[in-house]
Structures are given as structure tokens and as C-alpha cells.
Design an enzyme around this catalytic site. Structure first.
Site, PDB file in Angstrom:
ATOM      1  CB  THR A 187      11.602  15.784 -10.727  1.00 45.61           C
ATOM      2  OG1 THR A 187      11.143  17.130 -10.766  1.00 45.61           O
ATOM      3  CG2 THR A 187      11.372  15.131 -12.062  1.00 45.61           C
ATOM      4  CD  GLU A 332      12.476  13.958 -15.353  1.00 40.28           C
ATOM      5  OE1 GLU A 332      13.027  13.053 -14.686  1.00 40.28           O
ATOM      6  OE2 GLU A 332      12.610  15.163 -15.089  1.00 40.28           O
ATOM      7  CD1 TRP A 446      32.389  22.603 -19.026  1.00 38.39           C
ATOM      8  CD2 TRP A 446      31.232  20.848 -19.790  1.00 38.39           C
ATOM      9  NE1 TRP A 446      31.327  23.078 -19.743  1.00 38.39           N
ATOM     10  CE2 TRP A 446      30.592  22.036 -20.229  1.00 38.39           C
ATOM     11  CE3 TRP A 446      30.667  19.624 -20.148  1.00 38.39           C
ATOM     12  CZ2 TRP A 446      29.440  22.016 -21.002  1.00 38.39           C
ATOM     13  CZ3 TRP A 446      29.520  19.610 -20.920  1.00 38.39           C
ATOM     14  CH2 TRP A 446      28.907  20.793 -21.340  1.00 38.39           C
TER      15      TRP A 446
HETATM   16  P1  ADP Z   1      15.537  14.600  -8.912  1.00 33.85           P
HETATM   17  O1  ADP Z   1      16.841  14.347  -8.233  1.00 33.85           O
HETATM   18  O2  ADP Z   1      15.497  15.867  -9.704  1.00 33.85           O
HETATM   19  O3  ADP Z   1      14.350  14.367  -8.073  1.00 33.85           O
HETATM   20  P2  ADP Z   1      15.481  11.964 -10.018  1.00 33.85           P
HETATM   21  O4  ADP Z   1      15.282  11.403  -8.678  1.00 33.85           O
HETATM   22  O5  ADP Z   1      14.624  11.519 -11.117  1.00 33.85           O
HETATM   23  O6  ADP Z   1      15.385  13.521 -10.033  1.00 33.85           O
HETATM   24  O7  ADP Z   1      16.993  11.737 -10.323  1.00 33.85           O
HETATM   25  C1  ADP Z   1      17.536  11.723 -11.606  1.00 33.85           C
HETATM   26  C2  ADP Z   1      18.964  12.190 -11.586  1.00 33.85           C
HETATM   27  O8  ADP Z   1      19.734  11.510 -10.599  1.00 33.85           O
HETATM   28  C3  ADP Z   1      19.683  11.919 -12.864  1.00 33.85           C
HETATM   29  O9  ADP Z   1      19.385  12.878 -13.843  1.00 33.85           O
HETATM   30  C4  ADP Z   1      21.139  11.956 -12.427  1.00 33.85           C
HETATM   31  O10 ADP Z   1      21.633  13.271 -12.357  1.00 33.85           O
HETATM   32  C5  ADP Z   1      21.084  11.389 -11.036  1.00 33.85           C
HETATM   33  N1  ADP Z   1      21.479   9.980 -11.036  1.00 33.85           N
HETATM   34  C6  ADP Z   1      20.665   8.910 -11.003  1.00 33.85           C
HETATM   35  N2  ADP Z   1      21.384   7.768 -10.992  1.00 33.85           N
HETATM   36  C7  ADP Z   1      22.685   8.122 -11.047  1.00 33.85           C
HETATM   37  C8  ADP Z   1      23.934   7.404 -11.085  1.00 33.85           C
HETATM   38  N3  ADP Z   1      23.989   6.078 -11.042  1.00 33.85           N
HETATM   39  N4  ADP Z   1      25.065   8.130 -11.150  1.00 33.85           N
HETATM   40  C9  ADP Z   1      25.033   9.480 -11.178  1.00 33.85           C
HETATM   41  N5  ADP Z   1      23.912  10.205 -11.144  1.00 33.85           N
HETATM   42  C10 ADP Z   1      22.750   9.540 -11.082  1.00 33.85           C
END
Ligand code: ADP
Length: 543
Positions: A187, A332, A446
Site C-alpha cells: 500500500t 488489500e 461526522w
Molecule cells: P493507499 O492509498 O493506502 O496506497 P490503495 O491504493 O489500496 O491504498 O487505496 C485504497 C483506498 O483508496 C481506499 O481504502 C479508499 O479510501 C480509496 N478509494 C479507492 N477508490 C475509491 C473511490 N472510488 N472513492 C473513494 N475512495 C476510494
């Protein structure tokens, strides 16, 4: 009594075997790192993957070993995934957009002995090489080596494959346990230290089956798919596997992801389906506007990784006739979790209402269980109003991180806490309110920063918007709206707030608006709220 059906382990090499035999007509087009357009097909990809697997085996790579890649989306990167996974090793993608120290940290944590890299990343390789604890062999993914200072001269990818004498003999893919590890992706650390997600052979096949054939992507041999989303991010959204399973053509964009370059590929390669984060689409839409262009072949655009604002969905669908698939997922989850596709009876609703529903992140495909809970773990109602911690469970979802990091995210019943705060409605649509670390707590309630941001970018003068919480003596926190204007546009704080006032609850209205030249982003194109909060740490609302 046991069933009498065959035991056929779900292994990734079966995807490329299948595509090579039955989808020879599909094109694999790449914009190479050098800039030229390269064309090949699944049979050649498979043959060269076997050559690479043989070369890696000769250099001591065994099942379970990690092999790192630092590369853009091209045919070579695709071949290397199939070679590595096919031989039972683990492709470990490194994200070149991170800082060199972070890349080195992730590479060391993964433990790969071999690193395949694109020549354009030679400076990164040079910077991280002294810090790498395990890498012994560097391979330039080309037929030549860009100049760089390394103790040991890199090998070239093409020489490695050619060294196998272009053998007609197939490499014998090993018969593995389908639960064997196969891919490792970290991540990007939007929230804390990067954590490794270790995919299995089985989870990748299941992702291709469940997400790839779901109503959202529904990929077929008729599709020509342009994954702008890089393979080094979140398992490349599993597109390399989904496309091979479906027999779809792939158009791999290499290093050039700007509006003009993507547009050129969309048109020249007759792309029907494309996937990326919203920032990429902002650039493309701007390019289309500036040059008064249309999209002649594109049918569907998949937007995920961050929320797709309603204004963006409307522009693609209303102005360009391209259907938007708004998707949510995370590293994940292999990574696709939900897709926002209108289904009956919602298709009878007025267009404006459908657009609101599409702006939600959507419902999961089969194989993903979902619930929202309060902080004590009690399930909250699926009424579209209650928000809670979003938890997920299923065969494509991590049950632990690599080397035991982040244990608190997994509970004893197998639920993974996504770190997102969301609502679920009676139609099954999930809507992300925020990341739990970004949500604003005002007077015990919130406030969703994402919803305010989406509405703000709905104003014609706004290019990008971000909302963060600022400490407040009475309410704990109150929202501050940070705005980047489109070039040549004028807007003041009052006009911005007037635009929002009719669209959100009164107590959600930001207490102040500031205009900036740019908003910081993470290596994966998301708004970097930690940095934004740091920049505005001393901000105080006017009394
Ligand atoms: P990181 O940003 O920690 O590297 P990821 O790339 O796996 O992790 O991104 C996952 C996160 O991205 C999700 O938990 C969510 O918060 C955000 N995310 C992904 N797709 C969307 C979406 N369509 N709308 C809002 N948030 C999103």
C-alpha cells in the site's frame, strides 16, 4: 461424500496458456519506454515469459522467491509477471513515484534477489542500489543498458531471453498449490508505513473471474483495454489477468500518461475500455476541452482509486457518450471491491438521481461480504444514512500483511477493517464518506470531506478541491476548503460557499475557503491530506 469433479488448481499460468491458444487474434500494443509503439500477441507473450522463467530459474530463482519489478505498463512488464508467477515465484512491484528511500525500504522488506527495471528508472536504481540488502542481479528491461553506475553490470532482458536459444521447448510450469504466494504489492502508505499484500495464485484467478466478469468490467474479446493504472499500483487493478482470461486486447501506455498521449492511444488503437484514477481523467477532459476533440471508440471508462465527482461522471456520459464505471477498492482487496452500475429499478429514475447514485462507490461483486460497524464493532443499519467503519471479507481479501504488519486491521471472524468510513443503502450501494483518518468530527458528528470536495469541483471555475479538519475550540474540528482554480477562472470565497450552501447541510458548510496554486498528491494520485494538514497546521478561522 465428496464430489467427483476434477481438482484443477487455480494457477496464473493457466491464464496465459488459455489466451495464447484461444485468443491469438488479440493485440498487445505497448508504448515502450523508448517511445515507439510495439505490437505483439498472447502467444508471443507466453513464449517469451517461458524464456524469462527459464533464465530466472537458471539464476537460482525458486518457488516463493520474490523478483522485484520497477517498470511501466509494457509488454515486457506483462511477460515478467507471467514468467515470475508461472514459475511459482512472486512478482514484487515497486512504485517509482515514491521517494528512493521508500522504494529501498519496500524492496528490502520484500527481500527480492533480482530487480527488473525500465531504463528510464536507471537514476532511481543508482540511488537505491547502495541501500538494497538483498538484490544481487539487476536486469534492464530492454536490449541495451542505460548508462548508470553500479558495482555489478546489469544484464539485459532481451539477452536473457535470447540466451535461452529461442527454444521451441516449452518451460514446464510447475504444478503448485493454488494457495502459493504469487504477487507482492505494498500500500502506498497514505495512512502510515507501507504494508505488503501477498496475493496467491488462487486469489488472482478468482479476481479475474469475479471482478473481471462482473457487470462492471464484463470484459470480452471485443474489448481493447487501456489500463492507465500502472501495474506497480494495487496489483495493476488485476487488468493483466482479467484481459487474458477474457481474451481482450491490451493497449499498454508505458510512461506517457498525460492527456495528449492517452488521447492518442485511445483514438489510434480504438480503445473501448480504460481504467485510471480521477486525476488522469481530469487531465484528459481538460485536453479534450482545450482542443475541442471527441472520443470516437471509447465505450466505458473505469474511475477508481479516489472518488469520482458527479461532475466528472456527467462530463464523460453527457458530453462524450462514454459510460462511467465508478469503482472502489484497495490493494488489500486484489484490488476491486465495488462498482457503481445502475440496475433495475433504479434505471427508471430521472437522470439527475441516477447520477447521484453513480457517484456512490457501488455494490460488490460476488465474493465480497461487506458491513459497517460503530467503533465497538456493532453493525450499523443499511439505510443509506448511518455511517460506520467499512469491513470486508472474502477469498480475494488479505487475511494478514506480509511479515505480520498491521495486525489490528484483521479480526478473529476474518473481517478486514478497510480504514474507510462509509454508508450502505437498501439497494446495496456503498458510499465512502472518508478515510477514518480524514473524516471531520464536528460537535460529535461526522462530516464527509469527500462529499464537500465533489460538490466543490462541480463549480465550473474549480479544478480541484480538498477539505481538511482544523481544530476548533467549540466544535473540536471544522472544515477548511482548499481550492485550485482552473486556469483563467475567477472565484471568491463567498461565491464558492454560495455554490455549496444549497447542496449540503448547514453545519457541513466549510468555515473558510482558501485558494492555492496546487494541492499535494500521493504517489498514486490521491490528495495527500497528511501534507495538506501540515501546511495548514497554523491556520486559524477568522473570528
Ligand atoms: P493507499 O492509498 O493506502 O496506497 P490503495 O491504493 O489500496 O491504498 O487505496 C485504497 C483506498 O483508496 C481506499 O481504502 C479508499 O479510501 C480509496 N478509494 C479507492 N477508490 C475509491 C473511490 N472510488 N472513492 C473513494 N475512495 C476510494
Amino acid at each position: 461424500m465428496r464430489g467427483l469433479m476434477q481438482d484443477w488448481p487455480m494457477l496464473v499460468h493457466r491464464l496465459i496458456d488459455h489466451a495464447a491458444l484461444y485468443h491469438q487474434g488479440a493485440d498487445i500494443v505497448s508504448r515502450t519506454v523508448e517511445g515507439s509503439i510495439h505490437r505483439t500477441g498472447y502467444a508471443q507473450i507466453r513464449r517469451r515469459a517461458m524464456g524469462l522463467a527459464r533464465a530466472l530459474a537458471k539464476r537460482g530463482v525458486r518457488p516463493g522467491d520474490r523478483v522485484a519489478t520497477l517498470a511501466w505498463n509494457t509488454h515486457r512488464h506483462l511477460e515478467s509477471w507471467y514468467a515470475i508467477a508461472g514459475m511459482g515465484a512472486v512478482y514484487h512491484t515497486l512504485n517509482p513515484r515514491l521517494f528512493p528511500d521508500q522504494i529501498a525500504w519496500i524492496a528490502n522488506h520484500g527481500g527480492a534477489r533480482i530487480l527488473l527495471y525500465d531504463n528510464c528508472f536507471a537514476p532511481i536504481v543508482e540511488a537505491i542500489a547502495p541501500k538494497l540488502k538483498h538484490v544481487e542481479i539487476f536486469v534492464a528491461m530492454s536490449d541495451e543498458i542505460a548508462p548508470l553506475k553500479l558495482k555489478k553490470k546489469p544484464l539485459t532482458y532481451e539477452a536473457l531471453i535470447a540466451g535461452q536459444g529461442r527454444a521451441k521447448r516449452d518451460f514446464a510450469w510447475p504444478e503448485l498449490d493454488e494457495n502459493s504466494a504469487c504477487g507482492l504489492c505494498y500500500t502506498s502508505g497514505t495512512t502510515g508505513d507501507p504494508k505488503g499484500v501477498l496475493y496467491s495464485q488462487r486469489s488472482n484467478i478468482l479476481t479475474a473471474l469475479l471482478a473481471g466478469q462482473s457487470p462492471g468490467l464484463n470484459m470480452s474479446p471485443m474489448d481493447r483495454v487501456l489500463p492507465v493504472v500502472p501495474m506497480f499500483h494495487a496489483n495493476g487493478w488485476a487488468i493483466p489477468f482479467i484481459a487474458a482470461m477474457a481474451g481482450a486486447s491490451l493497449v499498454l501506455p508505458g510512461p506517457r500518461l498525460d492527456g495528449a498521449s492517452i488521447y492518442e492511444l485511445l483514438e489510434q488503437e480504438r480503445v473501448t475500455l480504460t481504467t485510471a484514477v480521477p486525476t488522469v481523467w481530469l487531465n484528459l477532459l481538460q485536453y479534450l476541452d482545450d482542443n475541442n476533440l471527441k472520443l470516437s471508440h471509447l465505450r466505458r471508462v473505469c474511475i477508481g482509486g479516489a472518488a469520482a465527482p458527479a461532475a466528472m461522471i456527467e462530463r464523460f456520459e453527457g458530453q462524450y457518450g462514454v459510460e462511467v464505471i465508478h469503482a472502489w477498492g484497495m490493494t488489500e482487496m486484489s484490488p476491486i471491491g465495488t462498482m457503481s452500475i445502475i440496475k433495475p429499478p433504479l434505471d427508471k429514475l430521472p437522470r439527475a438521481r441516477q447520477l447521484e447514485i453513480k457517484s456512490k462507490q457501488g455494490y460488490p461483486h460476488f465474493g465480497i461480504e461487506m458491513k459497517i460497524t460503530d467503533d465497538k464493532g456493532r453493525e450499523r443499519p443499511r439505510d443509506g444514512k448511518a455511517v460506520g467503519r467499512l469491513k470486508v471479507r472474502g477469498p480475494n481479501i488479505a487475511r494478514a500483511y506480509f511479515r505480520g504488519a498491521g495486525r489490528h486491521a484483521f479480526d478473529s471472524q476474518g473481517w478486514f477493517d478497510t480504514g474507510d468510513v462509509a454508508s450502505l443503502d437498501a439497494d446495496g450501494f456503498m458510499q465512502i464518506a472518508d478515510r477514518s483518518k480524514d473524516v471531520i468530527k464536528s460537535g460529535g458528528e461526522w462530516i464527509s470531506t469527500i462529499q464537500i470536495e465533489n460538490l466543490a469541483v462541480g463549480h465550473a471555475a474549480v479544478a480541484e478541491a480538498a477539505v481538511i479538519g482544523i481544530a476548533h475550540p467549540k466544535w473540536d474540528e471544522r472544515p477548511l476548503l482548499v481550492v485550485v482554480l482552473r486556469p483563467g477562472s475567477v472565484l471568491d470565497a463567498d461565491a464558492m460557499l454560495t455554490h455549496l450552501r444549497d447542496r449540503i447541510a448547514k453545519w457541513w458548510l466549510p468555515d473558510a475557503v482558501v485558494f492555492v496554486d496546487e494541492i499535494p498528491h500521493t504517489a498514486t494520485g490521491k490528495i495527500l491530506k497528511t501534507e495538506l494538514r501540515r501546511r495548514f497546521a497554523d491556520f486559524r478561522f477568522p473570528r
